[in-house]
Design an enzyme around this catalytic site. Structure first.
Site, PDB file in Angstrom:
ATOM      1  N   PHE A 178       0.803  -1.229   0.000  1.00 11.14           N
ATOM      2  CA  PHE A 178       0.000   0.000   0.000  1.00 11.14           C
ATOM      3  C   PHE A 178       0.834   1.275   0.000  1.00 11.14           C
ATOM      4  O   PHE A 178       0.337   2.342  -0.303  1.00 11.14           O
ATOM      5  CB  PHE A 178      -0.944   0.002   1.218  1.00 11.14           C
ATOM      6  CG  PHE A 178      -0.270   0.394   2.517  1.00 11.14           C
ATOM      7  CD1 PHE A 178      -0.005   1.723   2.815  1.00 11.14           C
ATOM      8  CD2 PHE A 178       0.125  -0.561   3.449  1.00 11.14           C
ATOM      9  CE1 PHE A 178       0.623   2.100   3.997  1.00 11.14           C
ATOM     10  CE2 PHE A 178       0.757  -0.207   4.624  1.00 11.14           C
ATOM     11  CZ  PHE A 178       1.009   1.136   4.890  1.00 11.14           C
ATOM     12  N   GLU A 195       9.435  -3.604  13.205  1.00 16.02           N
ATOM     13  CA  GLU A 195       9.081  -2.562  12.231  1.00 16.02           C
ATOM     14  C   GLU A 195       7.815  -1.867  12.734  1.00 16.02           C
ATOM     15  O   GLU A 195       6.791  -2.514  12.954  1.00 16.02           O
ATOM     16  CB  GLU A 195       8.817  -3.201  10.858  1.00 16.02           C
ATOM     17  CG  GLU A 195       8.437  -2.169   9.812  1.00 16.02           C
ATOM     18  CD  GLU A 195       8.307  -2.743   8.395  1.00 16.02           C
ATOM     19  OE1 GLU A 195       7.809  -3.867   8.243  1.00 16.02           O
ATOM     20  OE2 GLU A 195       8.719  -2.032   7.453  1.00 16.02           O
ATOM     21  N   GLU A 239      -5.149  -3.914  -1.875  1.00 19.92           N
ATOM     22  CA  GLU A 239      -6.587  -3.618  -1.795  1.00 19.92           C
ATOM     23  C   GLU A 239      -6.846  -2.308  -1.040  1.00 19.92           C
ATOM     24  O   GLU A 239      -7.931  -1.744  -1.112  1.00 19.92           O
ATOM     25  CB  GLU A 239      -7.344  -4.790  -1.152  1.00 19.92           C
ATOM     26  CG  GLU A 239      -6.961  -5.141   0.277  1.00 19.92           C
ATOM     27  CD  GLU A 239      -5.718  -6.041   0.375  1.00 19.92           C
ATOM     28  OE1 GLU A 239      -4.834  -5.974  -0.505  1.00 19.92           O
ATOM     29  OE2 GLU A 239      -5.627  -6.792   1.368  1.00 19.92           O
ATOM     30  N   LYS A 260      -1.258  -7.232  -9.114  1.00 23.82           N
ATOM     31  CA  LYS A 260      -2.251  -7.326  -8.032  1.00 23.82           C
ATOM     32  C   LYS A 260      -1.962  -6.172  -7.095  1.00 23.82           C
ATOM     33  O   LYS A 260      -1.051  -6.223  -6.277  1.00 23.82           O
ATOM     34  CB  LYS A 260      -2.086  -8.672  -7.316  1.00 23.82           C
ATOM     35  CG  LYS A 260      -3.322  -9.220  -6.640  1.00 23.82           C
ATOM     36  CD  LYS A 260      -3.879  -8.371  -5.525  1.00 23.82           C
ATOM     37  CE  LYS A 260      -3.148  -8.474  -4.215  1.00 23.82           C
ATOM     38  NZ  LYS A 260      -3.627  -7.502  -3.211  1.00 23.82           N
ATOM     39  N   SER A 275       5.266  -6.915   3.422  1.00 21.05           N
ATOM     40  CA  SER A 275       5.841  -7.239   4.733  1.00 21.05           C
ATOM     41  C   SER A 275       6.652  -8.537   4.662  1.00 21.05           C
ATOM     42  O   SER A 275       6.420  -9.372   3.782  1.00 21.05           O
ATOM     43  CB  SER A 275       4.704  -7.413   5.745  1.00 21.05           C
ATOM     44  OG  SER A 275       3.874  -8.481   5.331  1.00 21.05           O
ATOM     45  N   CYS A 313       9.780   1.716   3.297  1.00 15.36           N
ATOM     46  CA  CYS A 313      10.652   0.612   3.700  1.00 15.36           C
ATOM     47  C   CYS A 313      12.088   1.106   3.858  1.00 15.36           C
ATOM     48  O   CYS A 313      12.939   0.368   4.340  1.00 15.36           O
ATOM     49  CB  CYS A 313      10.584  -0.517   2.689  1.00 15.36           C
ATOM     50  SG  CYS A 313      11.216  -0.017   1.094  1.00 15.36           S
TER      51      CYS A 313
HETATM   52  P1  NAD Z   1       1.488  -6.636   3.160  1.00 14.16           P
HETATM   53  O1  NAD Z   1       2.518  -7.681   3.203  1.00 14.16           O
HETATM   54  O2  NAD Z   1       0.411  -6.638   4.186  1.00 14.16           O
HETATM   55  O3  NAD Z   1       0.716  -6.673   1.737  1.00 14.16           O
HETATM   56  C1  NAD Z   1       1.425  -6.716   0.516  1.00 14.16           C
HETATM   57  C2  NAD Z   1       0.575  -7.449  -0.514  1.00 14.16           C
HETATM   58  O4  NAD Z   1       0.333  -8.780  -0.057  1.00 14.16           O
HETATM   59  C3  NAD Z   1      -0.786  -6.806  -0.738  1.00 14.16           C
HETATM   60  O5  NAD Z   1      -1.060  -6.795  -2.126  1.00 14.16           O
HETATM   61  C4  NAD Z   1      -1.750  -7.702   0.030  1.00 14.16           C
HETATM   62  O6  NAD Z   1      -3.007  -7.805  -0.583  1.00 14.16           O
HETATM   63  C5  NAD Z   1      -1.063  -9.053   0.018  1.00 14.16           C
HETATM   64  N1  NAD Z   1      -1.267  -9.839   1.256  1.00 14.16           N
HETATM   65  C6  NAD Z   1      -1.482  -9.374   2.507  1.00 14.16           C
HETATM   66  N2  NAD Z   1      -1.559 -10.396   3.397  1.00 14.16           N
HETATM   67  C7  NAD Z   1      -1.383 -11.535   2.681  1.00 14.16           C
HETATM   68  C8  NAD Z   1      -1.338 -12.920   3.029  1.00 14.16           C
HETATM   69  N3  NAD Z   1      -1.506 -13.340   4.281  1.00 14.16           N
HETATM   70  N4  NAD Z   1      -1.117 -13.821   2.045  1.00 14.16           N
HETATM   71  C9  NAD Z   1      -0.939 -13.427   0.760  1.00 14.16           C
HETATM   72  N5  NAD Z   1      -0.986 -12.111   0.381  1.00 14.16           N
HETATM   73  C10 NAD Z   1      -1.199 -11.186   1.318  1.00 14.16           C
HETATM   74  O7  NAD Z   1       2.257  -5.229   3.127  1.00 14.16           O
HETATM   75  P2  NAD Z   1       1.637  -3.770   3.204  1.00 14.16           P
HETATM   76  O8  NAD Z   1       1.097  -3.537   4.579  1.00 14.16           O
HETATM   77  O9  NAD Z   1       0.759  -3.507   2.048  1.00 14.16           O
HETATM   78  O10 NAD Z   1       2.962  -2.878   2.977  1.00 14.16           O
HETATM   79  C11 NAD Z   1       3.825  -2.509   4.014  1.00 14.16           C
HETATM   80  C12 NAD Z   1       4.999  -3.446   4.134  1.00 14.16           C
HETATM   81  O11 NAD Z   1       5.693  -3.515   2.885  1.00 14.16           O
HETATM   82  C13 NAD Z   1       6.041  -2.985   5.141  1.00 14.16           C
HETATM   83  O12 NAD Z   1       6.492  -4.101   5.862  1.00 14.16           O
HETATM   84  C14 NAD Z   1       7.164  -2.418   4.269  1.00 14.16           C
HETATM   85  O13 NAD Z   1       8.439  -2.435   4.873  1.00 14.16           O
HETATM   86  C15 NAD Z   1       7.098  -3.328   3.107  1.00 14.16           C
HETATM   87  N6  NAD Z   1       7.717  -2.743   1.918  1.00 14.16           N
HETATM   88  C16 NAD Z   1       8.933  -3.226   1.558  1.00 14.16           C
HETATM   89  C17 NAD Z   1       9.590  -2.694   0.462  1.00 14.16           C
HETATM   90  C18 NAD Z   1      10.949  -3.180   0.068  1.00 14.16           C
HETATM   91  O14 NAD Z   1      11.453  -2.729  -0.939  1.00 14.16           O
HETATM   92  N7  NAD Z   1      11.568  -4.101   0.780  1.00 14.16           N
HETATM   93  C19 NAD Z   1       8.986  -1.651  -0.264  1.00 14.16           C
HETATM   94  C20 NAD Z   1       7.722  -1.200   0.120  1.00 14.16           C
HETATM   95  C21 NAD Z   1       7.090  -1.753   1.228  1.00 14.16           C
END
Ligand code: NAD
Length: 485
Positions: A150, A376, A177, A174, A227, A282
Site C-alpha cells: 500500500f 518494524e 486492496e 495485483k 511485509s 521501507c
Molecule cells: P502486506 O505484506 O500486508 O501486503 C502486501 C501485498 O500482499 C498486498 O497486495 C496484500 O493484498 C497481500 N497480502 C497481505 N496479506 C497476505 C497474506 N496473508 N497472504 C498473501 N498475500 C497477502 O504489506 P503492506 O502492509 O501492504 O505494505 C507494508 C509493508 O511492505 C512494510 O512491511 C514495508 O516495509 C514493506 N515494503 C517493503 C519494500 C521493500 O522494498 N523491501 C517496499 C515497500 C514496502
C-alpha cells in the site's frame, strides 16, 4: 462515494469480476469513502492469464527498440497527468501532495530507465574456436505477476511494469486492496501510450488472489513487495510451484550518528527520514544509534520534529488499525522506561477528524531489547539508542533480522568506510537519511528484507525478467574442422 466502483483491467478493458465481494476504499486523509474494490476469484485471474498468454507471442516478437517506444510515450503521459496522479495517490494513501508528486517523478525516472534497456540488454558474441560462435540473448519469460503493497501506490508498481514489459513479458499486477485506484490510471495511460491489449492486466483482490497467482501453472515469475511475513509465504509458495520469485519484505533501518556529525544537517536528515510518507517507507529511519555524546544532535532532532505538523507537512497513516498499532508501540516504550521527547499520539487535524494521523515521535534512551528497537513500526517514530563505540552500534544494527538500509552520519571518511564494510544491509547511506539508489543502480535489501536472487529495479532486474538463450553456431565454411576435438 467519490469514484465509481473499481473494476479489473483485462485485455485492454475494464471488466466486472465474477464475485460480489468488495471492500471499501477509504481515504486516510479524512476517512471519506473513495470507492469499492472487488475481491476477484481464481476464474478472474485465469481470464487475465489467458489474455496475457494470447498477447505474448506478438509482444515478445516485437523488437525491443519498438517496445520501448510505448514507454517513451508513457513517460510523457505520466508528466502530462502528474497532478491528477499525485492527487489520486495522496487521496488513497494519505501522503502529502508534495510526497505524491515526488512519487510520480520517481515513476518517470523508472520509465526513463526502461527506455534505455535496448542499450543495456544486448547479448554477447565470441568466436570460441575457428568458425564457431557462441552468442547469448535475453529472452522474455512469458506471463509474469507483480504483487504490490500500500505504501507507494504508483511507484512500486512502476518498479516492475516498465522493465518487465519492455523486456517482452506480459504482466498481471495485483495492487494492494488498500490503494487500488492508481493502478487503474496506470492501465489507462499504458493503453493511451499504445501498449497492445492483454500485455498489461490488473486483477484486484487479497490473499486468495495472491495464492492463486503463486499456484497458477501459466505464470512464470512472481515479484512481491510487502511485509516480511507475507514475503516469506509468497516466496515459499511460488518457488514450491517452480516459479522464479523475488520477494521483498519489511525493514528496520538504523542510522548511526557519530559525535562529529554536522548537527543541523544530521538532525534535518533524521527527522525527514523518520517522518517522510508518515514513516511508511521501507527505507525510513526507524532506529538511531548515537555513538558517544550526541545530546546536542538529539536536541536539534526534537526541534526539527516539532516543525512537522500532521495535516500540513505530514500525511496520514494508512488506517485506524495502523494508527492504533503505532501509538501502542509508543505507549509500550514509555512503560519499558524509554523517554518520549516528542509525542505524536492523539494527533488531530481540524476538519479531518476521521483522518488517521500520528504526529512525529522521538523516543530516547531506548534499549535494544525493547519492541520499538526490534520491530518494524511503520510510522513517524524514531527510537534512539546510545552506545560508546562504533562496534557496539554496528552490533545493534547487525543483530536486527532485516537488512534493507543503514546510514552513518560522520565527517570521518575512514569511519564511514568501516561502517559500509561492516553493516549488514543492502543499501547504505553516508550522510544520507534515505539511501535509495537511483537508476541505473538497483534496489534491494539483504537478510529478511529480501528473498530471492538479484534486485528489483535497475540493471539487476534484467536478469530477473529474462532468461538467457545460449546459441553455438557453425556454418560449414571449413567442413573438415571439428571444433569439438
Ligand atoms: P502486506 O505484506 O500486508 O501486503 C502486501 C501485498 O500482499 C498486498 O497486495 C496484500 O493484498 C497481500 N497480502 C497481505 N496479506 C497476505 C497474506 N496473508 N497472504 C498473501 N498475500 C497477502 O504489506 P503492506 O502492509 O501492504 O505494505 C507494508 C509493508 O511492505 C512494510 O512491511 C514495508 O516495509 C514493506 N515494503 C517493503 C519494500 C521493500 O522494498 N523491501 C517496499 C515497500 C514496502
Amino acid at each position: 462515494m467519490k469514484y465509481p466502483a473499481i473494476q479489473n483491467y483485462i485485455n485492454g478493458r475494464f471488466v466486472s469480476v465474477t464475485t460480489s465481494k468488495t471492500m471499501n476504499v477509504v481515504s486516510p486523509l479524512d476517512g471519506n469513502l473513495l470507492s469499492t474494490v472487488p475481491m476477484s476469484s481464481g476464474k478472474d485471474l485465469d481470464d487475465a492469464v489467458k489474455a496475457a498468454q494470447a498477447a505474448f507471442p506478438a509482444w515478445s516478437k516485437t523488437p525491443i527498440k519498438e517496445r520501448v517506444q510505448v514507454f517513451f510515450r508513457y513517460k510523457f503521459l505520466l508528466e502530462k497527468h502528474l497532478k491528477e496522479l499525485a492527487e489520486l495517490c495522496s487521496e488513497e494513501n494519505g501522503k502529502t501532495y508534495g510526497e505524491s508528486v515526488a512519487e510520480i517523478e520517481k515513476c518517470i525516472e523508472l520509465t526513463e530507465f526502461a527506455t534505455s534497456l535496448p542499450q543495456l540488454v544486448q547479448g554477447e558474441l565470441l568466436e570460441v574456436s575457428k568458425g564457431v560462435e557462441c552468442r547469448t540473448e535475453h529472452a522474455p519469460l512469458g506471463v509474469v505477476a507483480s504483487i504490490v503493497p500500500f505504501n507507494f501506490p504508483a511507484m512500486v508498481p512502476n518498479w516492475t511494469i516498465p522493465n518487465a514489459i519492455a523486456l517482452g513479458n506480459c504482466m498481471i499486477i495485483k495492487p494492494s486492496e488498500k490503494v487500488p485506484l492508481s493502478c487503474g490510471k496506470i492501465a489507462e495511460l499504458l493503453k493511451e501510450a499504445g501498449l497492445p491489449d492483454g500485455v498489461f492486466n490488473v486483477v484486484h483482490g487479497d490473499v486468495e488472489i495472491v495464492n492463486a497467482i503463486c499456484d497458477h501453472p501459466d505464470i512464470e515469475a512472481v515479484s512481491f513487495v510487502g511485509s516480511t511475513k507475507v514475503a516469506k509465504i509468497v516466496y515459499q509458495r511460488a518457488t514450491s510451484n517452480y516459479k522464479r520469485c523475488l520477494s521483498l519484505g519489511g525493514a528496520k533501518n538504523h542510522l548511526m550518528v557519530l559525535p562529529d556529525a554536522i548537527p543541523d544537517m544530521t538532525a534535518q536528515n533524521v527527522a525527514a527520514s523518520m517522518s517522510g510518507c508518515a514513516g511508511q517507507r521501507c527505507m525510513a529511519a526507524s532506529a538511531m544509534v548515537g555513538v558517544g555524546n550526541i545530546d546536542h544532535i538529539v536536541a536539534k532532532i526534537c526541534d526539527e520534529a516539532r516543525k512537522i505538523v500532521p495535516g500540513e507537512n505530514l500525511g496520514a497513516v494508512i488506517n485506524k488499525e495502523s494508527q492504533e498499532r503505532i501509538e501502542s508501540y509508543i505507549t509500550q516504550a514509555e512503560k519499558d522506561g524509554a523517554k518520549i521527547l516528542v509525542d505524536g499520539r492523539n494527533a488531530k487535524v481540524a476538519g479531518k477528524e476521521n483522518g488517521t494521523y500520528v504526529g512525529p515521535t522521538v523516543i530516547d534512551y531506548v534499549t535494544p531489547n525493547m519492541s520499538v528497537a526490534r520491530e518494524e513500526i511503520f510510522g513517524p517514530v524514531i527510537s534512539i539508542m546510545r552506545t560508546n563505540t562504533v562496534d557496539e552500534a554496528l552490533a545493534i544494527e547487525n543483530a536486527n533480522p532485516y537488512g534493507n538500509a543503514a546510514s552513518v552520519f560522520t565527517q570521518n571518511g575512514g569511519m564511514a568506510r568501516y561502517i559500509i564494510e561492516k553493516a549488514s544491509a543492502g543499501m547504505i547511506g553516508v550522510n544520507v537519511g534515505v539511501p535509495v539508489p537511483r537508476e541505473p543502480f538497483s534496489f534491494g535489501g539483504w537478510n529478511e528484507s529480501k528473498f530471492g536472487v538479484g534486485d528489483i529495479t535497475g540493471k539487476s532486474s534484467i536478469e530477473f525478467w529474462t532468461k538467457l538463450k545460449k546459441s553455438t553456431i557453425k556454418w560449414n565454411a571449413e567442413a573438415g574442422v571439428n571444433w569439438m576435438s
